[in-house]
Design an enzyme around this catalytic site. Structure first.
Site, PDB file in Angstrom:
ATOM      1  N   CYS A   1       0.866  -1.207  -0.096  1.00  0.00           N
ATOM      2  CA  CYS A   1       0.029  -0.228  -0.101  1.00  0.00           C
ATOM      3  C   CYS A   1       0.912   1.060   0.085  1.00  0.00           C
ATOM      4  O   CYS A   1       1.901   1.153  -0.225  1.00  0.00           O
ATOM      5  CB  CYS A   1      -0.815  -0.100   1.114  1.00  0.00           C
ATOM      6  SG  CYS A   1      -0.234  -0.067   2.749  1.00  0.00           S
TER       7      CYS A   1
ATOM      8  N   ASN B   1       2.215   1.370   4.338  1.00  0.00           N
ATOM      9  CA  ASN B   1       2.847   0.140   4.922  1.00  0.00           C
ATOM     10  C   ASN B   1       2.476   0.405   6.500  1.00  0.00           C
ATOM     11  O   ASN B   1       3.251  -0.374   7.283  1.00  0.00           O
ATOM     12  CB  ASN B   1       4.139  -0.261   4.689  1.00  0.00           C
ATOM     13  CG  ASN B   1       4.326  -1.785   5.179  1.00  0.00           C
ATOM     14  OD1 ASN B   1       5.628  -2.126   5.411  1.00  0.00           O
ATOM     15  ND2 ASN B   1       3.526  -2.626   5.125  1.00  0.00           N
TER      16      ASN B   1
ATOM     17  N   CYS C   1      -1.371   0.558   7.558  1.00  0.00           N
ATOM     18  CA  CYS C   1      -2.738   0.375   7.557  1.00  0.00           C
ATOM     19  C   CYS C   1      -3.207  -0.880   6.622  1.00  0.00           C
ATOM     20  O   CYS C   1      -3.161  -1.693   7.325  1.00  0.00           O
ATOM     21  CB  CYS C   1      -3.591   1.580   7.363  1.00  0.00           C
ATOM     22  SG  CYS C   1      -3.217   3.145   8.241  1.00  0.00           S
ATOM     23  N   ARG C   2      -3.256  -0.671   5.614  1.00  0.00           N
ATOM     24  CA  ARG C   2      -3.663  -1.736   4.540  1.00  0.00           C
ATOM     25  C   ARG C   2      -2.796  -3.020   4.453  1.00  0.00           C
ATOM     26  O   ARG C   2      -3.230  -4.103   4.372  1.00  0.00           O
ATOM     27  CB  ARG C   2      -4.159  -1.126   3.365  1.00  0.00           C
ATOM     28  CG  ARG C   2      -5.286  -0.230   3.272  1.00  0.00           C
ATOM     29  CD  ARG C   2      -5.543   0.594   2.122  1.00  0.00           C
ATOM     30  NE  ARG C   2      -4.547   1.475   1.863  1.00  0.00           N
ATOM     31  CZ  ARG C   2      -4.269   2.220   0.845  1.00  0.00           C
ATOM     32  NH1 ARG C   2      -5.096   2.172  -0.204  1.00  0.00           N
ATOM     33  NH2 ARG C   2      -3.289   3.228   0.936  1.00  0.00           N
ATOM     34  N   SER C   3      -1.478  -2.570   4.091  1.00  0.00           N
ATOM     35  CA  SER C   3      -0.871  -3.911   3.605  1.00  0.00           C
ATOM     36  C   SER C   3      -0.279  -4.550   4.720  1.00  0.00           C
ATOM     37  O   SER C   3      -0.409  -5.820   4.769  1.00  0.00           O
ATOM     38  CB  SER C   3       0.463  -3.503   2.813  1.00  0.00           C
ATOM     39  OG  SER C   3       1.260  -2.624   3.416  1.00  0.00           O
TER      40      SER C   3
ATOM     41  N   ASP D   1      -8.119   3.748   0.830  1.00  0.00           N
ATOM     42  CA  ASP D   1      -7.202   4.384   2.038  1.00  0.00           C
ATOM     43  C   ASP D   1      -7.952   4.900   3.175  1.00  0.00           C
ATOM     44  O   ASP D   1      -8.572   5.824   2.920  1.00  0.00           O
ATOM     45  CB  ASP D   1      -6.390   5.491   1.348  1.00  0.00           C
ATOM     46  CG  ASP D   1      -5.053   6.275   2.320  1.00  0.00           C
ATOM     47  OD1 ASP D   1      -5.272   5.833   3.467  1.00  0.00           O
ATOM     48  OD2 ASP D   1      -4.564   6.990   1.787  1.00  0.00           O
TER      49      ASP D   1
HETATM   50  P1  4NP Z   1      -1.793   2.772   4.066  1.00  0.00           P
HETATM   51  O1  4NP Z   1      -2.356   4.173   4.792  1.00  0.00           O
HETATM   52  O2  4NP Z   1      -1.158   3.304   3.011  1.00  0.00           O
HETATM   53  O3  4NP Z   1      -2.882   1.988   4.013  1.00  0.00           O
HETATM   54  O4  4NP Z   1      -0.539   2.328   5.097  1.00  0.00           O
HETATM   55  C1  4NP Z   1      -1.686   5.291   4.664  1.00  0.00           C
HETATM   56  C2  4NP Z   1      -0.862   5.512   5.962  1.00  0.00           C
HETATM   57  C3  4NP Z   1      -0.289   6.955   5.751  1.00  0.00           C
HETATM   58  C4  4NP Z   1      -0.649   7.677   4.773  1.00  0.00           C
HETATM   59  C5  4NP Z   1      -1.503   7.557   3.738  1.00  0.00           C
HETATM   60  C6  4NP Z   1      -2.125   6.351   3.971  1.00  0.00           C
HETATM   61  N1  4NP Z   1       0.076   9.197   4.932  1.00  0.00           N
HETATM   62  O5  4NP Z   1      -0.144  10.037   4.080  1.00  0.00           O
HETATM   63  O6  4NP Z   1       0.893   9.407   5.831  1.00  0.00           O
END
Ligand code: 4NP
Length: 160
Positions: free
Chosen positions: A9, A12, A14-16, A126
């Protein structure tokens, strides 16, 4: 050697990491823990070294899943190190393929939601800037996609 899955993602956190830990659970329950391994990475370096987001950990915990691991950035070498690379959304998909300059790894990269059988969606959205329902939604979609991914892989590991 074990078959290697990489979930990717943006951050790294939240989702992945959720996909990695849910898939590991799914594989262990199927008795294939020594045949298929799971890792995750982010296309960005924003959160390198950080544990999974607390809100994501809380949503996973309500389904009995503990999120382990620390954020790392996706690197070109991952194309060789993994057998299948699962992108959470189409931006992740494009960002991964932009690192495949020789275009030899395209077939290894897939969208995670291709494997959903109960949800008709293209992406795992996201959840970072939204409310708690977004994190629950991530878990719902990933539970579905992980089951579908196991069903897709299982024939390769059928007992002879
Ligand atoms: P992820 O979520 O891609 O599922 O880990 C996010 C974590 C951080 C950010 C965006 C999405 N950020 O903009 O910091």
């Amino acid at each position: 050697m074990a078959y290697r899955l990489l979930f990717v993602c943006l951050g790294n956190i939240c989702r992945s990491p959720s996909a990695e830990n849910i898939m590991r659970h799914t594989i262990d329950r199927a008795g294939l823990g020594d045949r298929i391994t799971c890792d995750s990475a982010g296309t960005s370096s924003y959160h390198v070294g950080n544990p999974p987001d607390r809100r994501m950990q809380a949503a996973a915990k309500t389904r009995g899943i503990v999120l382990e691991g620390r954020s790392r950035q996706f690197v070109e070498e991952d194309f060789d190190r993994f057998d299948l690379i699962l992108a959470m959304d189409s931006e992740n998909y494009r960002d991964i393929l932009s690192l495949d300059r020789s275009r030899q790894y395209r077939d290894k990269v897939r969208l995670m939601c291709e494997f959903c059988t109960h949800h008709a969606v293209k992406e795992v959205p996201d959840p970072y800037y939204g409310g708690p329902e977004g994190f629950d939604r991530v878990i719902d979609l990933l539970l579905d996609a992980c089951e579908g991914l196991l069903a897709y892989l299982r024939p390769q590991f059928a007992q002879r």
